[in-house]
Design a protein around this motif. Structure first.
Motif, PDB file in Angstrom:
ATOM      1  N   LEU A  32       0.701  -1.243  -0.053  1.00 29.03           N
ATOM      2  CA  LEU A  32      -0.209   0.109   0.232  1.00 29.03           C
ATOM      3  C   LEU A  32       0.918   1.145   0.020  1.00 29.03           C
ATOM      4  CD1 LEU A  32      -2.697  -1.110   2.736  1.00 29.03           C
ATOM      5  CD2 LEU A  32      -2.810  -1.411   0.067  1.00 29.03           C
ATOM      6  N   ASP A  33       1.482   1.498  -1.160  1.00 33.31           N
ATOM      7  CA  ASP A  33       2.544   2.673  -1.140  1.00 33.31           C
ATOM      8  C   ASP A  33       2.126   3.656  -2.247  1.00 33.31           C
ATOM      9  OD1 ASP A  33       2.969   1.246  -3.520  1.00 33.31           O
ATOM     10  OD2 ASP A  33       5.299   1.232  -3.308  1.00 33.31           O
ATOM     11  N   ARG A  34       0.921   3.434  -2.918  1.00 30.48           N
ATOM     12  CA  ARG A  34       0.387   4.264  -4.071  1.00 30.48           C
ATOM     13  C   ARG A  34       0.494   5.723  -3.762  1.00 30.48           C
ATOM     14  NH1 ARG A  34      -4.006   1.545  -7.711  1.00 30.48           N
ATOM     15  NH2 ARG A  34      -2.295   0.159  -7.646  1.00 30.48           N
ATOM     16  N   ASP A  35       0.130   5.967  -2.350  1.00 30.04           N
ATOM     17  CA  ASP A  35       0.169   7.501  -2.064  1.00 30.04           C
ATOM     18  C   ASP A  35       1.474   8.011  -2.134  1.00 30.04           C
ATOM     19  OD1 ASP A  35      -2.514   7.509  -1.354  1.00 30.04           O
ATOM     20  OD2 ASP A  35      -1.874   7.211   0.937  1.00 30.04           O
ATOM     21  N   TYR A  36       2.753   7.335  -2.196  1.00 33.73           N
ATOM     22  CA  TYR A  36       3.878   7.714  -2.350  1.00 33.73           C
ATOM     23  C   TYR A  36       4.624   7.488  -3.760  1.00 33.73           C
ATOM     24  CZ  TYR A  36       4.351   9.159   2.575  1.00 33.73           C
ATOM     25  OH  TYR A  36       3.947   9.681   3.712  1.00 33.73           O
ATOM     26  N   THR A  37       3.767   7.905  -4.696  1.00 35.32           N
ATOM     27  CA  THR A  37       4.085   8.036  -6.217  1.00 35.32           C
ATOM     28  C   THR A  37       3.673   9.201  -6.876  1.00 35.32           C
ATOM     29  OG1 THR A  37       1.891   7.089  -6.943  1.00 35.32           O
ATOM     30  CG2 THR A  37       3.504   5.514  -6.361  1.00 35.32           C
ATOM     31  N   PRO A  38       4.417   9.862  -7.939  1.00 36.06           N
ATOM     32  CA  PRO A  38       4.051  10.834  -8.441  1.00 36.06           C
ATOM     33  C   PRO A  38       2.522  11.238  -8.814  1.00 36.06           C
ATOM     34  CG  PRO A  38       6.173  10.040  -9.399  1.00 36.06           C
ATOM     35  CD  PRO A  38       5.410   8.852  -8.828  1.00 36.06           C
ATOM     36  N   THR A  39       1.835  10.159  -8.953  1.00 32.95           N
ATOM     37  CA  THR A  39       0.386  10.444  -9.411  1.00 32.95           C
ATOM     38  C   THR A  39      -0.310  10.125  -8.162  1.00 32.95           C
ATOM     39  OG1 THR A  39       0.217   8.114 -10.017  1.00 32.95           O
ATOM     40  CG2 THR A  39       0.611   9.997 -11.633  1.00 32.95           C
ATOM     41  N   GLY A  40       0.093   9.747  -6.795  1.00 27.81           N
ATOM     42  CA  GLY A  40      -0.775   9.545  -5.761  1.00 27.81           C
ATOM     43  C   GLY A  40      -0.997  10.756  -4.827  1.00 27.81           C
ATOM     44  N   ARG A  41      -1.708  10.431  -4.025  1.00 27.76           N
ATOM     45  CA  ARG A  41      -2.266  11.441  -2.735  1.00 27.76           C
ATOM     46  C   ARG A  41      -1.106  12.385  -2.579  1.00 27.76           C
ATOM     47  NH1 ARG A  41      -4.473  11.307   3.308  1.00 27.76           N
ATOM     48  NH2 ARG A  41      -2.432  10.815   3.420  1.00 27.76           N
ATOM     49  N   ASN A  42      -0.147  12.030  -2.303  1.00 31.25           N
ATOM     50  CA  ASN A  42       1.279  12.980  -1.847  1.00 31.25           C
ATOM     51  C   ASN A  42       1.958  13.506  -2.829  1.00 31.25           C
ATOM     52  OD1 ASN A  42       0.228  12.504   0.819  1.00 31.25           O
ATOM     53  ND2 ASN A  42       1.698  10.581   1.086  1.00 31.25           N
ATOM     54  N   LYS A  43       1.664  13.057  -4.273  1.00 31.43           N
ATOM     55  CA  LYS A  43       2.486  13.853  -5.258  1.00 31.43           C
ATOM     56  C   LYS A  43       3.856  13.630  -4.827  1.00 31.43           C
ATOM     57  CE  LYS A  43      -1.045  16.755  -6.817  1.00 31.43           C
ATOM     58  NZ  LYS A  43      -2.036  16.338  -6.181  1.00 31.43           N
ATOM     59  N   TRP A  44       4.317  12.173  -4.648  1.00 28.98           N
ATOM     60  CA  TRP A  44       5.669  11.947  -4.071  1.00 28.98           C
ATOM     61  C   TRP A  44       6.543  11.914  -5.367  1.00 28.98           C
ATOM     62  CZ3 TRP A  44       8.579  12.662  -0.193  1.00 28.98           C
ATOM     63  CH2 TRP A  44       9.515  12.163   0.086  1.00 28.98           C
ATOM     64  N   ASN A  45       7.416  12.807  -5.762  1.00 28.11           N
ATOM     65  CA  ASN A  45       8.200  12.902  -6.926  1.00 28.11           C
ATOM     66  C   ASN A  45       9.616  12.556  -6.526  1.00 28.11           C
ATOM     67  OD1 ASN A  45       8.854  15.365  -6.049  1.00 28.11           O
ATOM     68  ND2 ASN A  45       7.182  16.075  -7.488  1.00 28.11           N
ATOM     69  N   LYS A  46      10.469  12.550  -7.692  1.00 25.29           N
ATOM     70  CA  LYS A  46      12.095  12.515  -7.441  1.00 25.29           C
ATOM     71  C   LYS A  46      12.634  13.679  -6.760  1.00 25.29           C
ATOM     72  CE  LYS A  46      16.325  11.422 -10.088  1.00 25.29           C
ATOM     73  NZ  LYS A  46      16.685  10.389  -8.963  1.00 25.29           N
ATOM     74  N   LYS A  47      12.055  14.816  -7.035  1.00 26.86           N
ATOM     75  CA  LYS A  47      12.488  16.083  -6.300  1.00 26.86           C
ATOM     76  C   LYS A  47      12.341  15.895  -4.858  1.00 26.86           C
ATOM     77  CE  LYS A  47      12.326  20.967  -6.395  1.00 26.86           C
ATOM     78  NZ  LYS A  47      11.560  22.273  -7.008  1.00 26.86           N
ATOM     79  N   ARG A  48      10.954  15.530  -4.637  1.00 29.54           N
ATOM     80  CA  ARG A  48      10.752  15.506  -3.098  1.00 29.54           C
ATOM     81  C   ARG A  48      11.423  14.323  -2.462  1.00 29.54           C
ATOM     82  NH1 ARG A  48       4.004  16.771  -2.677  1.00 29.54           N
ATOM     83  NH2 ARG A  48       4.408  18.868  -3.133  1.00 29.54           N
ATOM     84  N   TYR A  49      11.662  13.215  -3.061  1.00 29.34           N
ATOM     85  CA  TYR A  49      12.376  12.207  -2.486  1.00 29.34           C
ATOM     86  C   TYR A  49      13.875  12.517  -2.327  1.00 29.34           C
ATOM     87  CZ  TYR A  49      14.562   7.492  -2.465  1.00 29.34           C
ATOM     88  OH  TYR A  49      15.184   6.375  -2.159  1.00 29.34           O
ATOM     89  N   GLU A  50      14.559  13.178  -3.264  1.00 32.23           N
ATOM     90  CA  GLU A  50      15.924  13.691  -2.941  1.00 32.23           C
ATOM     91  C   GLU A  50      16.094  14.593  -1.827  1.00 32.23           C
ATOM     92  OE1 GLU A  50      18.379  12.463  -4.565  1.00 32.23           O
ATOM     93  OE2 GLU A  50      17.444  10.915  -5.599  1.00 32.23           O
ATOM     94  N   ARG A  51      15.228  15.397  -1.847  1.00 31.16           N
ATOM     95  CA  ARG A  51      15.293  16.397  -0.957  1.00 31.16           C
ATOM     96  C   ARG A  51      15.309  15.952   0.759  1.00 31.16           C
ATOM     97  NH1 ARG A  51      13.800  21.741   0.850  1.00 31.16           N
ATOM     98  NH2 ARG A  51      13.092  21.915   2.936  1.00 31.16           N
ATOM     99  N   LYS A  52      14.281  14.813   1.033  1.00 28.98           N
ATOM    100  CA  LYS A  52      14.349  14.158   1.787  1.00 28.98           C
ATOM    101  C   LYS A  52      15.551  13.251   2.237  1.00 28.98           C
ATOM    102  CE  LYS A  52      11.073  10.833   4.488  1.00 28.98           C
ATOM    103  NZ  LYS A  52      10.874  11.832   5.771  1.00 28.98           N
ATOM    104  N   LEU A  53      15.839  12.659   1.389  1.00 32.39           N
ATOM    105  CA  LEU A  53      17.235  12.014   1.470  1.00 32.39           C
ATOM    106  C   LEU A  53      18.574  13.011   1.798  1.00 32.39           C
ATOM    107  CD1 LEU A  53      17.270   9.538  -1.594  1.00 32.39           C
ATOM    108  CD2 LEU A  53      17.162   8.953   0.722  1.00 32.39           C
ATOM    109  N   ASN A  54      18.614  14.031   1.336  1.00 30.93           N
ATOM    110  CA  ASN A  54      19.440  15.101   1.576  1.00 30.93           C
ATOM    111  C   ASN A  54      19.493  15.544   3.067  1.00 30.93           C
ATOM    112  OD1 ASN A  54      21.177  15.262  -0.729  1.00 30.93           O
ATOM    113  ND2 ASN A  54      19.710  16.226  -1.851  1.00 30.93           N
ATOM    114  N   LEU A  55      18.362  15.696   3.498  1.00 28.63           N
ATOM    115  CA  LEU A  55      18.027  16.238   4.740  1.00 28.63           C
ATOM    116  C   LEU A  55      18.085  14.994   5.824  1.00 28.63           C
ATOM    117  CD1 LEU A  55      14.598  18.263   4.580  1.00 28.63           C
ATOM    118  CD2 LEU A  55      16.807  19.097   4.950  1.00 28.63           C
TER     119      LEU A  55
END
Length: 318
Positions: free
Chosen positions: A31-54
């Motif tokens: 159940l990870d669809r929310d964490y995809t570019p088209t999911g509820r959270n609009k989880w995309n590469k830019k946001r993913y990379e930002r979180k990794l850096n932080l």
């Protein structure tokens, strides 16, 4: 100063709930669809990379003031798979720091697991296993929750068994404490097996327990007479690692066997919450609380909804 001779022979052992560290791919049967570019959270590469850096920035500073080095051991929770851990360790602050990974996929329905990271220069891995927690919901259906991770190894020659936990969550629709009591029982069942091979074993139990140090599952079932929980006194002073409805909780804890308190060769020194200002909301009604990645579906761009915790141990050998 060399990698195997840290400042004053001090070493840090940390635990950090990384708040839904998902990749951006929709994985089958998870159940990870929310964490995809088209999911509820609009989880995309830019946001993913930002979180990794932080997150890499935060981890790279835990315990450094005391030891002079990054944590020797880091237990983590809410990682989707081994790939996201590799991506995290590939960031500048953690890259080439010699970390190795212990990770198993668990049956959690959201696909989040626990993992164990260690610096190979100071920790020798002997064995590891994933221990399945079998608990049912109120309706008798199996709760697909996180496994408990057991790691056996030597920290600067000291044999230690580590448990990494992310116990079943609290729910508003019912009392789930019985699940966490069962988790505590499973830890102790495993400890009894360890004792058959290793008399008077040194044990570190870390994790997000979804209970405070004073709750039944921790105080009465997990912290038995052979263990010491340094986070109980920290909680009594009003400190926590996460908030819910404006109330602080200290679900994240590191508990040690009492043979670490007065050992001549390897000794527990102190426990901390890593709650530096850069990890906090700096304004508004959430000021002072963990700077989160999301609040509901709204992207905040922060680190995690938990502060990390860490303990300091000392190698007394010359």
């Amino acid at each position: 100063m060399t990698e195997d001779k840290e400042k004053h022979n001090l070493y840090s052992i940390a635990f950090y709930n990384l708040e839904n560290l998902f990749d951006i791919t929709d994985t089958d049967k998870v159940l990870d669809r929310d964490y995809t570019p088209t999911g509820r959270n609009k989880w995309n590469k830019k946001r993913y990379e930002r979180k990794l850096n932080l997150l890499s920035k935060a981890i790279s500073q835990i315990g450094v003031n005391e030891t002079g080095f990054l944590p020797a051991i880091i237990g983590v929770a809410e990682v989707e798979n081994r790939n996201v851990i590799n991506d995290l360790l590939d960031k500048n602050e953690l890259k080439d720091k010699g970390y190795e990974i212990v990770h198993f996929d668990s049956p959690d329905e959201r696909g989040v697991d626990v993992a164990f990271l260690y610096r190979k220069a100071v920790f020798e891995l002997i064995s590891s296993e994933s221990i399945t927690l079998l608990v049912d919901n109120f309706d008798g259906v199996r709760d697909q929750t996180r496994d408990i991770l057991l790691v056996k190894g030597k920290l600067q020659g000291k044999l230690i068994h580590f448990f990494v936990n992310h116990w079943p969550s609290r729910r508003e629709d019912g009392d789930t404490q019985y699940k966490r009591v069962q988790a505590a029982a499973l830890v102790h069942e495993t400890i009894e097996k360890i004792k058959l091979e290793t008399p008077n074993p040194t044990i570190v139990i870390m994790g997000d327990f979804n209970d405070d140090p004073t709750n039944t599952s921790i105080k009465q079932h997990l912290v038995t007479e052979d263990f010491y929980n340094p986070y109980e006194s920290i909680f009594d002073k009003g400190f926590g690692t996460s908030t819910y409805r404006r109330q602080w909780h200290l679900f994240d804890q590191i508990i040690v066997s009492k043979n670490l308190l007065d050992a001549t060769e390897f000794t527990f020194k102190e426990a901390h919450i890593f709650d530096e200002e850069f990890l906090k909301e700096w304004k508004g009604k959430h000021k002072g609380r963990p700077f989160r990645t999301y609040i509901g579906p709204w992207f905040q761009g922060g680190y995690s909804d938990h502060f990390p915790v860490y303990i300091i141990v000392k190698n007394n050998k010359p």
